[in-house]
Design a protein around this motif. Structure first.
Motif: not given
Length: 254
Positions: A55-75
Motif C-alpha cells: 500500500a505504501v507506493p499507493v499512499i505515496r501517490n495519493h499524498v503527492r496528488a493532494f500535497a498542494p493543499v499544504l501550500d494553500g492551493a486548496w482550502d
C-alpha cells in the motif's frame, strides 16, 4: 472556498456520477472546485487485505496528488466516500510508519487533516444544511460502517436530507447493521455477505421508500445488487446525487 475533489478509485471507475454530482453541488454553492490529476487509490483495499507494504507506493501517490493543499492551493479536500476518508485518517500514516517511512507518515497526516467526507464538509466546514436541492421522492438512509464508526458523521447526512425540497426521509430499521460488503469480505465470505445484504435489502423494502441512499457507492453497489436481483424497483442513489438534484436539473436514474 477552493476545494479539491478526491474522487476515489471505485467512483472514478464505476460510479463517476457521484464525483460529478459533488463537483456540481459545490460549484452551485459558489465554491471553486478542482479534481487533481494523478490521483488514484488511497491504499485502503491493500491495507484491509493485509498488504500494508504494497500500500505504501499507493499512499505515496495519493499524498503527492493532494500535497498542494499544504501550500494553500486548496482550502479543503472532499471525497464522496466515508470509507476512503476513513482510510486517509486511520490507515495511511500507520502503514507508512510500519514501512519505516516517517516522512511519508507525517505528510499523510497533514493531508488527512484537510480531508473531509461530503456531509462533514457541508455541515462542519461550509456551515450549510440546506443546499437548495430538490428530490421529490421517499428516501431511506443507510449509514455505512466506516462513516458511522470511523468518522462518526452522526446525523449530518440526515440533516442535509431533511432540508431537501420534496424529500420524505423514512427511518431504516436496524440501520446500523452492516450491509455485508466490506471490500474483499464480500468475496472471501460470500455466503455470509449474501445473507447480510439480504437482511439489509429486506429492511429497505420494508420502509416502502423509493430510494436508498448512503455516502459510499461501495456499499450502495452491494445493496443495489441485492435490490435489483429481487426485483424490488428501489433505486440506490448516492447522497451527493440527491444533494446535486434541483428543480432545474433533477436527478434521473442512470
Amino acid at each position: 472556498m477552493r476545494i479539491a475533489v478526491f474522487a476515489t478509485c471505485l467512483v472514478e471507475t464505476a460510479f463517476p456520477q457521484a464525483a460529478i454530482a459533488t463537483v456540481r453541488l459545490l460549484e452551485r454553492l459558489g465554491h471553486e472546485v478542482d479534481v487533481p490529476a494523478g490521483q488514484a487509490c488511497c491504499g485502503q483495499m491493500h491495507v484491509n487485505t493485509g498488504y500494508a507494504a504494497q500500500a505504501v507506493p499507493v499512499i505515496r501517490n495519493h499524498v503527492r496528488a493532494f500535497a498542494p493543499v499544504l501550500d494553500g492551493a486548496w482550502d479543503a479536500i472532499v471525497a464522496p466516500s466515508g470509507s476512503c476518508v476513513g482510510s486517509t485518517r486511520h490507515q495511511q500514516a500507520s502503514a507508512a510508519r510500519r514501512a519505516g517511512d516517517e516522512t511519508l507518515a507525517v505528510a499523510a497526516e497533514r493531508v488527512a487533516a484537510h480531508t473531509y467526507e461530503l456531509s462533514e464538509l457541508l455541515v462542519d466546514v461550509l456551515g450549510v444544511t440546506d443546499v437548495g436541492a430538490s428530490f421529490p421522492r421517499t428516501v431511506t438512509y443507510h449509514p455505512t460502517c466506516h462513516s458511522l464508526r470511523l468518522l462518526h458523521v452522526g446525523d449530518r447526512p440526515a440533516r442535509l436530507l431533511r432540508a431537501v425540497e420534496g424529500l420524505e426521509l423514512i427511518d431504516l430499521p436496524e440501520a446500523e447493521s452492516c450491509c455485508g460488503f466490506g471490500g474483499t469480505f464480500a468475496l472471501k465470505n460470500a455466503e455470509t455477505s449474501s445473507a447480510m445484504v439480504a437482511d439489509k435489502a429486506s429492511s429497505i423494502v420494508a420502509t416502502g421508500a423509493q430510494v436508498v441512499t448512503a455516502g459510499d457507492w461501495s456499499c450502495l453497489m452491494n445493496i443495489s445488487g441485492a435490490l435489483s436481483r429481487s426485483g424490488t424497483g428501489v433505486h440506490a442513489v448516492h447522497l451527493a446525487e440527491i444533494l446535486a438534484s434541483t428543480r432545474e436539473h433533477p436527478w434521473a436514474p442512470a
